[in-house]
Design a protein around this motif. Structure first.
Motif, PDB file in Angstrom:
ATOM      1  N   ASP A 293       0.804   5.087  10.814  1.00 33.91           N
ATOM      2  CA  ASP A 293       2.031   4.349  10.527  1.00 33.91           C
ATOM      3  C   ASP A 293       3.230   5.273  10.711  1.00 33.91           C
ATOM      4  OD1 ASP A 293       4.248   3.137   8.905  1.00 33.91           O
ATOM      5  OD2 ASP A 293       2.708   1.645   8.508  1.00 33.91           O
ATOM      6  N   ASP A 294       4.182   4.841  11.519  1.00 34.97           N
ATOM      7  CA  ASP A 294       5.432   5.590  11.730  1.00 34.97           C
ATOM      8  C   ASP A 294       5.213   7.074  12.029  1.00 34.97           C
ATOM      9  OD1 ASP A 294       7.055   3.364  11.434  1.00 34.97           O
ATOM     10  OD2 ASP A 294       7.244   3.637   9.264  1.00 34.97           O
ATOM     11  N   GLY A 295       4.276   7.362  12.917  1.00 32.07           N
ATOM     12  CA  GLY A 295       4.051   8.743  13.329  1.00 32.07           C
ATOM     13  C   GLY A 295       3.295   9.587  12.329  1.00 32.07           C
ATOM     14  N   GLU A 296       2.646   8.941  11.372  1.00 30.42           N
ATOM     15  CA  GLU A 296       1.855   9.670  10.384  1.00 30.42           C
ATOM     16  C   GLU A 296       0.468   9.053  10.280  1.00 30.42           C
ATOM     17  OE1 GLU A 296       4.914  11.056   6.942  1.00 30.42           O
ATOM     18  OE2 GLU A 296       4.330   8.938   6.888  1.00 30.42           O
ATOM     19  N   TYR A 297      -0.496   9.895   9.929  1.00 30.89           N
ATOM     20  CA  TYR A 297      -1.802   9.397   9.535  1.00 30.89           C
ATOM     21  C   TYR A 297      -1.736   9.201   8.025  1.00 30.89           C
ATOM     22  CZ  TYR A 297      -3.511  10.999  14.076  1.00 30.89           C
ATOM     23  OH  TYR A 297      -3.704  11.196  15.415  1.00 30.89           O
ATOM     24  N   TRP A 298      -2.102   8.028   7.579  1.00 36.78           N
ATOM     25  CA  TRP A 298      -2.131   7.740   6.147  1.00 36.78           C
ATOM     26  C   TRP A 298      -3.572   7.698   5.681  1.00 36.78           C
ATOM     27  CZ3 TRP A 298       1.613   3.304   4.355  1.00 36.78           C
ATOM     28  CH2 TRP A 298       2.927   3.662   4.662  1.00 36.78           C
TER      29      TRP A 298
ATOM     30  N   ASP B 287      -3.710   7.152  17.769  1.00 36.48           N
ATOM     31  CA  ASP B 287      -3.789   6.432  16.500  1.00 36.48           C
ATOM     32  C   ASP B 287      -5.239   6.331  16.041  1.00 36.48           C
ATOM     33  OD1 ASP B 287      -1.086   6.093  16.867  1.00 36.48           O
ATOM     34  OD2 ASP B 287      -1.183   3.930  17.185  1.00 36.48           O
ATOM     35  N   ILE B 288      -5.436   6.418  14.738  1.00 37.49           N
ATOM     36  CA  ILE B 288      -6.770   6.283  14.148  1.00 37.49           C
ATOM     37  C   ILE B 288      -6.718   5.182  13.100  1.00 37.49           C
ATOM     38  CG2 ILE B 288      -8.596   7.383  12.789  1.00 37.49           C
ATOM     39  CD1 ILE B 288      -7.666  10.072  13.922  1.00 37.49           C
ATOM     40  N   GLU B 289      -7.624   4.243  13.202  1.00 32.35           N
ATOM     41  CA  GLU B 289      -7.815   3.198  12.192  1.00 32.35           C
ATOM     42  C   GLU B 289      -9.287   3.285  11.796  1.00 32.35           C
ATOM     43  OE1 GLU B 289      -5.221   1.460  11.074  1.00 32.35           O
ATOM     44  OE2 GLU B 289      -3.863   2.189  12.635  1.00 32.35           O
ATOM     45  N   PHE B 290      -9.530   3.575  10.539  1.00 29.10           N
ATOM     46  CA  PHE B 290     -10.896   3.827  10.076  1.00 29.10           C
ATOM     47  C   PHE B 290     -10.998   3.347   8.636  1.00 29.10           C
ATOM     48  CE2 PHE B 290     -13.985   6.819   8.103  1.00 29.10           C
ATOM     49  CZ  PHE B 290     -15.075   6.622   8.935  1.00 29.10           C
ATOM     50  N   THR B 291     -11.959   2.500   8.359  1.00 27.48           N
ATOM     51  CA  THR B 291     -12.153   1.997   7.000  1.00 27.48           C
ATOM     52  C   THR B 291     -13.583   2.258   6.565  1.00 27.48           C
ATOM     53  OG1 THR B 291     -10.548   0.230   7.445  1.00 27.48           O
ATOM     54  CG2 THR B 291     -11.938  -0.017   5.493  1.00 27.48           C
TER      55      THR B 291
ATOM     56  N   THR C 265       0.828  -1.204   0.000  1.00 24.28           N
ATOM     57  CA  THR C 265       0.000   0.000   0.000  1.00 24.28           C
ATOM     58  C   THR C 265       0.861   1.252   0.000  1.00 24.28           C
ATOM     59  OG1 THR C 265      -1.760  -1.121   1.175  1.00 24.28           O
ATOM     60  CG2 THR C 265      -1.750   1.279   1.299  1.00 24.28           C
ATOM     61  N   SER C 266       0.453   2.174  -0.809  1.00 23.76           N
ATOM     62  CA  SER C 266       1.085   3.488  -0.831  1.00 23.76           C
ATOM     63  C   SER C 266      -0.012   4.500  -0.503  1.00 23.76           C
ATOM     64  CB  SER C 266       1.662   3.756  -2.217  1.00 23.76           C
ATOM     65  OG  SER C 266       2.248   5.017  -2.274  1.00 23.76           O
ATOM     66  N   PRO C 267       0.199   5.338   0.505  1.00 28.12           N
ATOM     67  CA  PRO C 267      -0.872   6.264   0.883  1.00 28.12           C
ATOM     68  C   PRO C 267      -1.106   7.335  -0.180  1.00 28.12           C
ATOM     69  CG  PRO C 267       1.120   6.725   2.126  1.00 28.12           C
ATOM     70  CD  PRO C 267       1.387   5.488   1.339  1.00 28.12           C
ATOM     71  N   SER C 268      -2.343   7.768  -0.261  1.00 29.07           N
ATOM     72  CA  SER C 268      -2.705   8.878  -1.137  1.00 29.07           C
ATOM     73  C   SER C 268      -2.307  10.209  -0.508  1.00 29.07           C
ATOM     74  CB  SER C 268      -4.212   8.869  -1.397  1.00 29.07           C
ATOM     75  OG  SER C 268      -4.602   7.657  -1.989  1.00 29.07           O
ATOM     76  N   ALA C 269      -2.253  10.234   0.816  1.00 32.98           N
ATOM     77  CA  ALA C 269      -1.840  11.438   1.555  1.00 32.98           C
ATOM     78  C   ALA C 269      -1.262  11.005   2.896  1.00 32.98           C
ATOM     79  CB  ALA C 269      -3.037  12.365   1.768  1.00 32.98           C
ATOM     80  N   ARG C 270      -0.362  11.826   3.410  1.00 24.17           N
ATOM     81  CA  ARG C 270       0.250  11.591   4.727  1.00 24.17           C
ATOM     82  C   ARG C 270       0.175  12.881   5.538  1.00 24.17           C
ATOM     83  NH1 ARG C 270       5.904   8.417   3.668  1.00 24.17           N
ATOM     84  NH2 ARG C 270       5.007   6.685   2.524  1.00 24.17           N
ATOM     85  N   ILE C 271      -0.181  12.749   6.793  1.00 27.99           N
ATOM     86  CA  ILE C 271      -0.233  13.898   7.699  1.00 27.99           C
ATOM     87  C   ILE C 271       0.589  13.531   8.934  1.00 27.99           C
ATOM     88  CG2 ILE C 271      -1.707  15.345   9.163  1.00 27.99           C
ATOM     89  CD1 ILE C 271      -3.520  13.851   6.436  1.00 27.99           C
ATOM     90  N   PRO C 272       1.620  14.302   9.252  1.00 30.17           N
ATOM     91  CA  PRO C 272       2.393  14.010  10.469  1.00 30.17           C
ATOM     92  C   PRO C 272       1.487  14.062  11.691  1.00 30.17           C
ATOM     93  CG  PRO C 272       3.547  15.594   9.091  1.00 30.17           C
ATOM     94  CD  PRO C 272       2.158  15.438   8.517  1.00 30.17           C
ATOM     95  N   LYS C 273       1.525  13.016  12.480  1.00 34.38           N
ATOM     96  CA  LYS C 273       0.647  12.890  13.647  1.00 34.38           C
ATOM     97  C   LYS C 273       0.882  13.997  14.668  1.00 34.38           C
ATOM     98  CE  LYS C 273      -0.249   9.413  17.142  1.00 34.38           C
ATOM     99  NZ  LYS C 273       0.079   8.057  17.573  1.00 34.38           N
ATOM    100  N   ARG C 274       2.096  14.465  14.785  1.00 36.24           N
ATOM    101  CA  ARG C 274       2.430  15.485  15.790  1.00 36.24           C
ATOM    102  C   ARG C 274       2.268  16.916  15.278  1.00 36.24           C
ATOM    103  NH1 ARG C 274       4.385  12.745  20.103  1.00 36.24           N
ATOM    104  NH2 ARG C 274       5.507  10.824  19.708  1.00 36.24           N
TER     105      ARG C 274
END
Length: 145
Positions: A130-135, A111-115, A42-51
């Motif tokens: 994943d790794d400190g980012e929201y994907w 952490d957020i997991e939402f489908t 999987t490759s994310p469409s967007a990444r947002i740094p969690k912090r």
């Protein structure tokens, strides 16, 4: 998680439970959709740094934009399918008029997991941490036979 707790969590996001969709395709299941969305390739469409400042709000708005543009959210009535647990049923929900926030879905670590998936079952728009980012992950399944 009990069905009352799931409904409370969805209401806290601002989502309105419409009904359990009896007439929608049963596949992919919530577990299958989650694994399609967050698989190793999987490759994310967007990444947002969690912090980052207002990360949850930015994640909510980015997810909403991707879910609309990929057809996960029905244009005619702002509904889509969501499963609050990986083994739960798909629930049909409607977006509210603002405000809408995915913040109530965050666990104690943030952490957020939402489908979410489209009514037809062929489009998925998910959030994973994943790794400190929201994907934000979008996936379109091939045509069904």
């Amino acid at each position: 998680m009990s069905s009352n707790a799931i409904e409370s969590q969805l209401r806290a996001c601002g989502l309105q439970l419409v009904e359990q969709p009896a007439a929608c395709p049963t596949t992919p299941t919530p577990r299958e959709a989650f694994h399609l969305a967050v698989g190793f390739t999987t490759s994310p469409s967007a990444r947002i740094p969690k912090r980052s400042p207002d990360a949850t709000e930015r994640t909510t708005q980015t997810w909403l934009s991707h879910a609309r543009s990929t057809g996960v959210i029905a244009e005619d009535d702002d509904t889509f399918l969501v499963s609050a647990t990986i083994d739960g049923p798909w629930l049909r929900v409607r977006l509210p008029r603002p405000p809408f926030s995915l913040a109530p879905l965050a666990d104690p670590q943030g952490d957020i997991e939402f489908t979410a998936r489209s009514h037809s079952g062929d489009r998925i728009c998910a959030i994973s941490t994943d790794d400190g980012e929201y994907w934000i992950i979008t996936h379109r399944l091939g045509k069904r036979g």
